[in-house]
Scaffold this active site. Structure first.
Site, PDB file in Angstrom:
ATOM      1  N   TYR A   1       1.187  -2.041  -5.469  1.00 14.31           N
ATOM      2  CA  TYR A   1       0.117  -1.181  -6.068  1.00 14.31           C
ATOM      3  C   TYR A   1      -0.821  -0.116  -6.499  1.00 14.31           C
ATOM      4  CZ  TYR A   1      -2.468  -3.777  -2.912  1.00 14.31           C
ATOM      5  OH  TYR A   1      -3.087  -4.515  -1.442  1.00 14.31           O
TER       6      TYR A   1
ATOM      7  N   HIS B   1      -5.334 -11.262 -15.533  1.00 15.80           N
ATOM      8  CA  HIS B   1      -5.954  -9.115 -16.336  1.00 15.80           C
ATOM      9  C   HIS B   1      -5.714 -10.005 -18.244  1.00 15.80           C
ATOM     10  CE1 HIS B   1      -2.921  -7.855 -12.449  1.00 15.80           C
ATOM     11  NE2 HIS B   1      -4.082  -8.491 -12.127  1.00 15.80           N
TER      12      HIS B   1
ATOM     13  N   ARG C   1       1.144  -1.094  -0.636  1.00 13.42           N
ATOM     14  CA  ARG C   1      -0.269  -0.067  -0.300  1.00 13.42           C
ATOM     15  C   ARG C   1       0.482   1.133   0.070  1.00 13.42           C
ATOM     16  NH1 ARG C   1      -3.842  -3.725   1.352  1.00 13.42           N
ATOM     17  NH2 ARG C   1      -3.004  -4.470   2.713  1.00 13.42           N
TER      18      ARG C   1
ATOM     19  N   GLU D   1       2.421  -4.692 -16.235  1.00 11.19           N
ATOM     20  CA  GLU D   1       2.258  -5.683 -16.433  1.00 11.19           C
ATOM     21  C   GLU D   1       1.025  -5.384 -16.880  1.00 11.19           C
ATOM     22  OE1 GLU D   1       1.451  -7.164 -12.188  1.00 11.19           O
ATOM     23  OE2 GLU D   1      -0.191  -8.593 -12.411  1.00 11.19           O
TER      24      GLU D   1
ATOM     25  N   GLU E   1       0.085 -15.616  -8.290  1.00 11.92           N
ATOM     26  CA  GLU E   1      -0.468 -14.865  -7.168  1.00 11.92           C
ATOM     27  C   GLU E   1      -2.159 -14.959  -6.947  1.00 11.92           C
ATOM     28  OE1 GLU E   1      -0.462 -11.411 -10.072  1.00 11.92           O
ATOM     29  OE2 GLU E   1       1.365 -10.824  -9.410  1.00 11.92           O
TER      30      GLU E   1
ATOM     31  N   ASP F   1     -10.628  -7.892 -12.622  1.00 13.42           N
ATOM     32  CA  ASP F   1      -9.292  -8.826 -11.501  1.00 13.42           C
ATOM     33  C   ASP F   1      -9.294  -9.079 -10.564  1.00 13.42           C
ATOM     34  OD1 ASP F   1      -6.697  -8.336 -10.842  1.00 13.42           O
ATOM     35  OD2 ASP F   1      -6.531  -6.831 -11.269  1.00 13.42           O
TER      36      ASP F   1
ATOM     37  N   HIS G   1       2.498 -13.715 -14.825  1.00 14.62           N
ATOM     38  CA  HIS G   1       1.629 -14.955 -13.306  1.00 14.62           C
ATOM     39  C   HIS G   1       0.485 -15.233 -13.981  1.00 14.62           C
ATOM     40  CE1 HIS G   1       2.878 -10.081 -11.812  1.00 14.62           C
ATOM     41  NE2 HIS G   1       3.422 -10.716 -11.450  1.00 14.62           N
TER      42      HIS G   1
ATOM     43  N   HIS H   1      -8.245 -12.851  -8.825  1.00 20.24           N
ATOM     44  CA  HIS H   1      -7.636 -14.110  -9.598  1.00 20.24           C
ATOM     45  C   HIS H   1      -8.301 -14.895  -8.703  1.00 20.24           C
ATOM     46  CE1 HIS H   1      -3.734 -11.703  -9.482  1.00 20.24           C
ATOM     47  NE2 HIS H   1      -4.731 -10.772  -9.765  1.00 20.24           N
TER      48      HIS H   1
ATOM     49  N   HIS I   1       7.693  -6.486  -7.389  1.00 19.92           N
ATOM     50  CA  HIS I   1       6.622  -5.615  -7.724  1.00 19.92           C
ATOM     51  C   HIS I   1       6.486  -4.584  -6.458  1.00 19.92           C
ATOM     52  CE1 HIS I   1       1.746  -5.373  -8.694  1.00 19.92           C
ATOM     53  NE2 HIS I   1       2.272  -6.097  -8.738  1.00 19.92           N
TER      54      HIS I   1
ATOM     55  N   ASP J   1       0.657 -11.572 -17.186  1.00 19.29           N
ATOM     56  CA  ASP J   1      -1.405 -11.572 -15.844  1.00 19.29           C
ATOM     57  C   ASP J   1      -1.857 -12.357 -17.194  1.00 19.29           C
ATOM     58  OD1 ASP J   1      -2.865 -12.151 -13.731  1.00 19.29           O
ATOM     59  OD2 ASP J   1      -1.602 -11.057 -12.877  1.00 19.29           O
TER      60      ASP J   1
ATOM     61  N   HIS K   1       2.447  -2.509 -12.158  1.00 18.71           N
ATOM     62  CA  HIS K   1       1.313  -1.706 -12.507  1.00 18.71           C
ATOM     63  C   HIS K   1       1.439   0.133 -13.759  1.00 18.71           C
ATOM     64  CE1 HIS K   1      -1.212  -4.237 -10.054  1.00 18.71           C
ATOM     65  NE2 HIS K   1       0.143  -5.004 -10.705  1.00 18.71           N
TER      66      HIS K   1
END
Ligand code: FE
Ligand code: ZN
Ligand code: FE
Length: 300
Positions: free
Chosen positions: A70, A179, A37, A142, A256, A224, A211, A226, A67, A176, A107
């Protein structure tokens, strides 16, 4: 060689992630560069990173994936948020120079209403501000689900960013599976068709990582969310085809899925058993110690 692994918590350091990966039968893994975050990053311990580098070399690991948080958004409507993205990427890239064979996935961002072209211009501008010709780390855009005003749901958008790169040899793409399906590329029904479209628009040479995620929603849903392999709209078969696909051979593939580590171990074992290479069959016993933090990666 199949390079397969999962997203891991970095809470106990770099060498600990390498040991966990080994325990799970993985030979690559992904981690967040800092609290996903956002916020501050812990300073890297060079000895800890060196220990991971030795472990990865000794066990023939493929490239590792860092990564970015996000929440990072280089094309936000707010100058403060754009500035945070630039500072974060710059400092992440500096720190990651210690990690051998590292990919830095992010992203691309959400333009928030200013339009996709304006978003693309700002994303490219940020990349060009933080990347330098001598860097070892390759930065990956991504592929996104196209949720809200997300940039990167269409291959053409990623291509436009790549075209503006000042350091193109260090910029690639991470595909991904959840995605792209959510964005409307029906990878479960037509893997070869999606890879052909990717090749035509972006070029398969730019694809540097995958991914592996199933999706809770049908193709084109732009959601989105998963799912574990075989438990969503994609189904198990496409993942069997992916780990056997000659165009994808040698690329790091990272799960993921909403799993604990034991679940990741089972998915990794299944991928190895289905990749068609005898040397990749899973070890007789997975020595899962069961003492890891569990973590979910809903927002990857
Ligand atoms: Fe992600
Ligand atoms: Zn996702
Ligand atoms: Fe992802």
């Amino acid at each position: 060689m199949l390079y397969v692994g999962c997203h891991l918590s970095s809470a106990k350091g770099f060498a600990a992630m390498g040991r966990t990966a080994l325990d799970l039968g993985a030979n690559t893994f992904q981690f967040f560069t800092r609290n996903p975050r956002g916020s501050r990053a812990k300073a890297l311990d060079p000895d800890d990173v060196a220990a991971l580098n030795r472990l990865a070399r000794a066990h023939g690991f493929g490239p590792l994936i860092a990564h970015a948080p996000y929440t990072l958004n280089p094309c936000s409507q707010e100058a403060r948020v754009r500035e945070f993205a630039r500072e974060t990427m710059e400092s992440d890239l500096q720190r990651l120079e210690l990690v051998d064979g590292c990919l830095y996935n992010f992203h691309p961002g959400s333009h928030g209403g200013k339009g996709v072209e304006a978003g693309i211009a700002e994303i490219a501008e940020t990349l060009n501000a933080v990347m330098a010709p001598g860097q070892r780390t390759t930065v990956l855009l991504e592929t996104m689900a196209g949720k809200g005003s997300e940039v990167g749901g269409r291959f053409e958008e990623l291509r436009e960013i790549l075209d503006r790169a000042a350091v193109p040899e260090r910029l690639g793409v991470c595909l991904d599976t959840c995605h792209v399906s959510d964005a409307g590329y029906d990878i479960a029904a037509d893997l070869d068709g999606v890879l052909t479209a990717f090749d035509r628009v972006i070029g398969l040479g730019r694809l540097r990582a995958l991914h592996l995620n199933d999706s809770r929603n049908p193709p084109g849903s732009r959601k989105d969310r998963h799912a574990c392999l075989g438990e969503g709209a994609l189904g198990q078969e496409v993942f069997r085809r992916i780990v056997r696909h000659p165009a994808l051979a040698g690329l790091p593939m990272v799960l993921e899925t909403p799993n604990d580590l034991a679940g990741y171990g089972r998915e990794i074992a299944w991928l190895r058993a289905n990749c068609g290479e005898s040397e990749n069959f899973p070890p007789a016993a997975l020595t899962h110690r069961g003492d890891y933090d569990t973590l979910t990666v809903e927002d990857c």
